[in-house]
Design a protein around this motif. Structure first.
Motif, PDB file in Angstrom:
ATOM      1  N   MET A   1     -11.788   8.437  -1.433  1.00  0.00           N
ATOM      2  CA  MET A   1     -10.208   8.297  -1.980  1.00  0.00           C
ATOM      3  C   MET A   1     -10.066   8.107  -2.914  1.00  0.00           C
ATOM      4  O   MET A   1     -10.331   6.441  -3.512  1.00  0.00           O
ATOM      5  N   SER A   2      -8.747   8.584  -3.792  1.00  0.00           N
ATOM      6  CA  SER A   2      -9.013   8.360  -5.392  1.00  0.00           C
ATOM      7  C   SER A   2      -7.108   7.900  -5.055  1.00  0.00           C
ATOM      8  O   SER A   2      -6.064   8.087  -3.648  1.00  0.00           O
ATOM      9  N   ILE A   3      -6.687   6.666  -5.614  1.00  0.00           N
ATOM     10  CA  ILE A   3      -5.772   6.241  -5.080  1.00  0.00           C
ATOM     11  C   ILE A   3      -4.424   5.981  -6.756  1.00  0.00           C
ATOM     12  O   ILE A   3      -4.713   6.639  -7.981  1.00  0.00           O
ATOM     13  N   GLN A   4      -2.830   6.835  -6.053  1.00  0.00           N
ATOM     14  CA  GLN A   4      -2.370   7.181  -6.916  1.00  0.00           C
ATOM     15  C   GLN A   4      -1.125   6.298  -7.061  1.00  0.00           C
ATOM     16  O   GLN A   4      -0.005   6.290  -7.743  1.00  0.00           O
ATOM     17  N   GLN A   5      -0.775   6.052  -5.499  1.00  0.00           N
ATOM     18  CA  GLN A   5       0.513   4.873  -5.187  1.00  0.00           C
ATOM     19  C   GLN A   5       0.455   3.317  -4.825  1.00  0.00           C
ATOM     20  O   GLN A   5      -1.227   3.573  -3.620  1.00  0.00           O
ATOM     21  N   PHE A   6       0.864   2.772  -5.342  1.00  0.00           N
ATOM     22  CA  PHE A   6       0.405   0.897  -4.506  1.00  0.00           C
ATOM     23  C   PHE A   6       1.905   0.472  -4.405  1.00  0.00           C
ATOM     24  O   PHE A   6       2.436   0.374  -5.502  1.00  0.00           O
ATOM     25  N   LYS A   7       2.603   0.066  -3.804  1.00  0.00           N
ATOM     26  CA  LYS A   7       3.570  -0.681  -3.608  1.00  0.00           C
ATOM     27  C   LYS A   7       3.124  -2.091  -2.265  1.00  0.00           C
ATOM     28  O   LYS A   7       2.120  -1.992  -1.602  1.00  0.00           O
ATOM     29  N   VAL A   8       3.735  -2.600  -2.246  1.00  0.00           N
ATOM     30  CA  VAL A   8       3.922  -3.475  -0.735  1.00  0.00           C
ATOM     31  C   VAL A   8       5.147  -4.158  -0.933  1.00  0.00           C
ATOM     32  O   VAL A   8       6.060  -3.871  -1.289  1.00  0.00           O
ATOM     33  N   MET A   9       5.587  -4.007   0.743  1.00  0.00           N
ATOM     34  CA  MET A   9       6.686  -4.418   1.082  1.00  0.00           C
ATOM     35  C   MET A   9       6.394  -5.416   2.476  1.00  0.00           C
ATOM     36  O   MET A   9       5.785  -5.754   2.924  1.00  0.00           O
ATOM     37  N   GLY A  10       6.517  -7.457   2.301  1.00  0.00           N
ATOM     38  CA  GLY A  10       6.355  -8.383   3.202  1.00  0.00           C
ATOM     39  C   GLY A  10       5.179  -8.411   2.781  1.00  0.00           C
ATOM     40  O   GLY A  10       4.438  -8.605   2.089  1.00  0.00           O
ATOM     41  N   SER A  11       4.373  -8.122   3.656  1.00  0.00           N
ATOM     42  CA  SER A  11       3.097  -8.462   4.297  1.00  0.00           C
ATOM     43  C   SER A  11       2.066  -7.701   4.397  1.00  0.00           C
ATOM     44  O   SER A  11       0.792  -7.450   5.053  1.00  0.00           O
ATOM     45  N   GLN A  12       2.320  -6.397   4.046  1.00  0.00           N
ATOM     46  CA  GLN A  12       1.845  -5.360   4.607  1.00  0.00           C
ATOM     47  C   GLN A  12       1.853  -3.989   3.282  1.00  0.00           C
ATOM     48  O   GLN A  12       2.777  -4.513   2.292  1.00  0.00           O
ATOM     49  N   ALA A  13       0.258  -4.091   2.163  1.00  0.00           N
ATOM     50  CA  ALA A  13       0.386  -3.008   0.672  1.00  0.00           C
ATOM     51  C   ALA A  13       0.464  -1.827   1.507  1.00  0.00           C
ATOM     52  O   ALA A  13      -0.189  -1.317   2.476  1.00  0.00           O
ATOM     53  N   TYR A  14       0.844  -0.584   1.173  1.00  0.00           N
ATOM     54  CA  TYR A  14       0.895   0.844   1.368  1.00  0.00           C
ATOM     55  C   TYR A  14       0.041   1.644   0.326  1.00  0.00           C
ATOM     56  O   TYR A  14       0.738   1.692  -1.393  1.00  0.00           O
ATOM     57  N   ILE A  15      -0.893   1.937   0.540  1.00  0.00           N
ATOM     58  CA  ILE A  15      -2.211   2.653  -0.808  1.00  0.00           C
ATOM     59  C   ILE A  15      -1.931   4.673  -0.886  1.00  0.00           C
ATOM     60  O   ILE A  15      -2.798   5.027   0.238  1.00  0.00           O
ATOM     61  N   GLY A  16      -1.250   5.225  -1.450  1.00  0.00           N
ATOM     62  CA  GLY A  16      -1.456   6.469  -1.443  1.00  0.00           C
ATOM     63  C   GLY A  16      -2.513   6.925  -2.524  1.00  0.00           C
ATOM     64  O   GLY A  16      -2.529   6.208  -3.538  1.00  0.00           O
ATOM     65  N   GLY A  17      -2.527   8.686  -1.771  1.00  0.00           N
ATOM     66  CA  GLY A  17      -3.330   8.384  -2.965  1.00  0.00           C
ATOM     67  C   GLY A  17      -4.365   9.515  -1.978  1.00  0.00           C
ATOM     68  O   GLY A  17      -3.335  11.069  -1.333  1.00  0.00           O
ATOM     69  N   TYR A  18      -5.172  10.781  -1.905  1.00  0.00           N
ATOM     70  CA  TYR A  18      -6.303  12.081  -1.524  1.00  0.00           C
ATOM     71  C   TYR A  18      -7.491  11.583  -1.447  1.00  0.00           C
ATOM     72  O   TYR A  18      -8.083  10.889  -2.089  1.00  0.00           O
ATOM     73  N   PHE A  19      -7.276  12.372  -0.205  1.00  0.00           N
ATOM     74  CA  PHE A  19      -9.016  12.081   0.568  1.00  0.00           C
ATOM     75  C   PHE A  19      -9.211  14.009   1.046  1.00  0.00           C
ATOM     76  O   PHE A  19      -8.540  14.359   1.922  1.00  0.00           O
ATOM     77  N   LYS A  20     -10.111  13.921   0.065  1.00  0.00           N
ATOM     78  CA  LYS A  20     -10.734  15.806  -0.050  1.00  0.00           C
ATOM     79  C   LYS A  20      -9.805  16.804   0.271  1.00  0.00           C
ATOM     80  O   LYS A  20      -9.248  17.281   0.799  1.00  0.00           O
ATOM     81  N   GLY A  21      -8.620  16.607  -0.975  1.00  0.00           N
ATOM     82  CA  GLY A  21      -7.612  17.204  -1.378  1.00  0.00           C
ATOM     83  C   GLY A  21      -6.589  17.582  -0.632  1.00  0.00           C
ATOM     84  O   GLY A  21      -5.287  17.651  -0.975  1.00  0.00           O
ATOM     85  N   ARG A  22      -6.815  16.641  -0.166  1.00  0.00           N
ATOM     86  CA  ARG A  22      -5.321  15.818   0.980  1.00  0.00           C
ATOM     87  C   ARG A  22      -4.807  15.108   0.836  1.00  0.00           C
ATOM     88  O   ARG A  22      -5.834  14.232   0.698  1.00  0.00           O
ATOM     89  N   PRO A  23      -3.329  14.784   0.720  1.00  0.00           N
ATOM     90  CA  PRO A  23      -2.600  13.679   0.958  1.00  0.00           C
ATOM     91  C   PRO A  23      -2.898  11.898   1.774  1.00  0.00           C
ATOM     92  O   PRO A  23      -2.848  12.738   3.234  1.00  0.00           O
ATOM     93  N   ILE A  24      -3.394  11.081   1.067  1.00  0.00           N
ATOM     94  CA  ILE A  24      -3.282  10.171   3.221  1.00  0.00           C
ATOM     95  C   ILE A  24      -2.562   8.775   1.798  1.00  0.00           C
ATOM     96  O   ILE A  24      -2.619   8.454   1.229  1.00  0.00           O
ATOM     97  N   VAL A  25      -1.614   8.099   2.844  1.00  0.00           N
ATOM     98  CA  VAL A  25      -1.421   6.755   3.016  1.00  0.00           C
ATOM     99  C   VAL A  25      -1.950   5.850   3.652  1.00  0.00           C
ATOM    100  O   VAL A  25      -1.247   6.167   4.629  1.00  0.00           O
ATOM    101  N   LEU A  26      -2.297   5.030   2.911  1.00  0.00           N
ATOM    102  CA  LEU A  26      -2.427   3.612   4.055  1.00  0.00           C
ATOM    103  C   LEU A  26      -2.151   2.679   4.134  1.00  0.00           C
ATOM    104  O   LEU A  26      -1.201   2.210   3.218  1.00  0.00           O
ATOM    105  N   ALA A  27      -1.548   2.008   5.052  1.00  0.00           N
ATOM    106  CA  ALA A  27      -0.274   0.691   5.259  1.00  0.00           C
ATOM    107  C   ALA A  27      -2.053  -0.248   5.643  1.00  0.00           C
ATOM    108  O   ALA A  27      -2.693  -0.631   6.665  1.00  0.00           O
TER     109      ALA A  27
END
Length: 523
Positions: free
Chosen positions: A140-166
């Motif tokens: 997974m490539s990483i292009q976004q990283f934000k945090v809210m409260g006790s949760q981090a959000y990591i955005g990027g791409y996997f096999k050319g498709r967007p994905i965001v992890l909490a």
């Protein structure tokens, strides 16, 4: 030990006559010697009236197999040391992105040859460190990283498709936000809404009509709603969301008329909630306002008067025969700035700059060398809480060419006046406006070294600027400095200058200069 040197200077350069007379003065300077043997990078995190944090990284960089070593130093508003913390990371971990919110600063690391990642949380009040680790989706490539409260959000791409992890700090669980993993979709932005405890993922389609969507997720990572803006006539390029009260937010950004990255103007629409908390999506889509650049009174003020006349004349001729004029501007849109009236939108206009290659015989080979991003100007738009355009203004940006696309122009309020400033080659360019009016035309403030006129800056790079607190700015970067009497003896430093604005009726009669030296805190 190396020493940190402080300079307290009340420097008053000549100022522009007019309805407002104010000065930007250099009041403090901090210098940290740059290592002659190790590759270092520096970062600055302003902490408002609680001070400032300086992060130094050694190792763990491109083509560097040494483990990353981070040093965090906090200083108060007088740039005096408060505390210092050090982290020596695993050599198989590499820093990716950082994020700051409230009293915490976060650093995201990922494994070199595995799918592990780690989030370091630093309490900027006392320097306490916490680490949270889990696993990413492989490759997974990483292009976004934000945090809210006790949760981090990591955005990027996997096999050319967007994905965001909490990623939950509490139980180290990782969840994939639903509804994003699809073909022909790109992430335009990832925003956390602390006010409503929501996460907004802004995406646009790369297919025909370039649909733009705002997908909102709750703290439990479930999809709450999806607003879809069709791009058949006007395609939205970017979007920023700002809550204006408990029941309403504004969505603001730039748009194109032909499904390209080139902007035709800016847009604004209201996101209104009913008594149950549901947003009226149809109203947000149907009531959107498109504001073409030619409708802004001051957008073209970076041009000379004759150039402005020619451009507007061409646009008017097109409109007279029922055609639209295609503007071709690339915009870097800032986060929205809340104001007592509503909000201020700030955007910088830039274009990729290419340099011609000259052959040995003097002929031109062509424009095949990418040279960086050339900035032309910034513009500001003030909106009320209902999304009505109140005013606009413009700041020319002269001679700024950057390898990285980053925000150069910084904005701060001085009462009902707005201060605009940007760094360039060891100098700060400033302008003061109030709504549509330019109160004080552009001026240049030169940054002094610790010994002022007895030294000369021979090299300056990575110059940055940010509002700090009240009427103060922070300027920083890397400089090589030589004594005017002997240019052969040079020192290289990472500098931070505190800059302060003073209005005419506050200017003192005396000009003083005081130098104070303090020892660097021991590691």
């Amino acid at each position: 030990m190396a020493r940190l040197r402080f300079l307290l200077i009340f420097l008053f350069a000549g100022y522009h006559s007019g309805p407002v007379r104010a000065q930007l003065s250099q009041t403090l300077r901090l210098e940290i010697p740059v290592s002659a043997t190790a590759i270092q990078s520096f970062d600055v995190t302003p902490l408002a009236d609680q001070g400032v944090m300086v992060t130094t990284q050694e190792g763990g960089m491109w083509l560097d197999n040494s483990p990353p070593h981070f040093t965090f130093r906090k200083y108060d508003t007088q740039l005096r040391p408060v505390w210092q913390r050090d982290i020596l990371e695993d050599r198989l971990m590499r820093p990716v992105m950082s994020f700051s919110s409230g009293q915490y600063s976060y650093q995201l690391f990922r494994g070199i040859d595995n799918n592990r990642f780690r989030v370091i949380r630093l309490n900027t009040d006392d320097g306490q460190l916490d680490a949270f680790e889990s696993a990413l989706i492989e490759q997974m490539s990483i292009q976004q990283f934000k945090v809210m409260g006790s949760q981090a959000y990591i955005g990027g791409y996997f096999k050319g498709r967007p994905i965001v992890l909490a990623f939950s700090f509490f139980d180290r669980s990782v969840r994939v936000l639903p509804g994003l993993y699809a073909n022909h979709i790109e992430i335009s932005g990832l925003e956390v809404d602390e006010y409503n405890q929501e996460v907004n993922v802004l995406v646009h389609s790369t297919k025909r009509h370039c649909q733009f969507s705002v997908r909102t997720y709750g703290y439990d990572s479930k999809l709450i709603r999806s607003l879809n803006f069709d791009g058949a006539q006007n395609s939205l390029i970017s979007g920023k969301i700002l809550p204006v009260n408990e029941n309403e937010s504004l969505l603001v950004g730039n748009y194109s008329s032909d499904c390209t990255p080139y902007s035709q103007g800016v847009y604004v629409t209201r996101l209104r909630r009913d008594s149950l908390g549901f947003v009226d999506g149809d109203a947000a889509i149907n009531d959107i306002q498109y504001i073409e650049f030619s409708q802004l009174a001051n957008f073209f003020n970076y041009l000379k008067p004759r150039q402005q006349e020619r451009m507007l004349a061409r646009a008017n001729r097109k409109k007279e025969v029922g055609k639209s004029y295609k503007y071709r501007y690339r915009l870097l849109v800032h986060d929205l700035i809340p104001t007592p009236d509503g909000l201020t939108l700030v955007a910088e206009v830039y274009y990729p700059h290419y340099r011609s290659t000259t052959l040995a015989n003097g002929s031109i080979r062509g424009t095949d060398r990418y040279d960086g991003y050339q900035y032309t100007h910034a513009f500001l738009c003030g909106f009320d809480r209902a999304g009505k355009l109140l005013w606009d203004n413009c700041l020319p940006i002269n001679g700024v060419l950057s390898r990285d696309l980053t925000q150069k122009v910084q904005v701060s309020q001085l009462g009902n006046k707005t201060i605009l400033a940007y760094p360039n080659g060891g100098q700060i360019n400033t302008e003061i406006i109030q709504g549509n009016t330019v109160l004080q035309k552009p001026e240049v403030v030169r940054l002094l070294t610790t010994d002022g006129e007895n030294e000369r800056v021979t090299f300056s790079e990575n110059d940055e600027l940010t509002p700090w607190y009240d009427r103060h700015f922070l300027a920083w970067g890397v400089q090589k400095i030589a004594a005017r009497q002997n240019y052969a003896l040079q020192r290289e430093v990472f500098y931070i200058n505190k800059l302060s604005y003073t209005l005419e009726n506050e200017l003192p009669n005396l000009r003083t200069a005081t130098i104070k030296k303090n020892a660097e805190p021991k590691r």
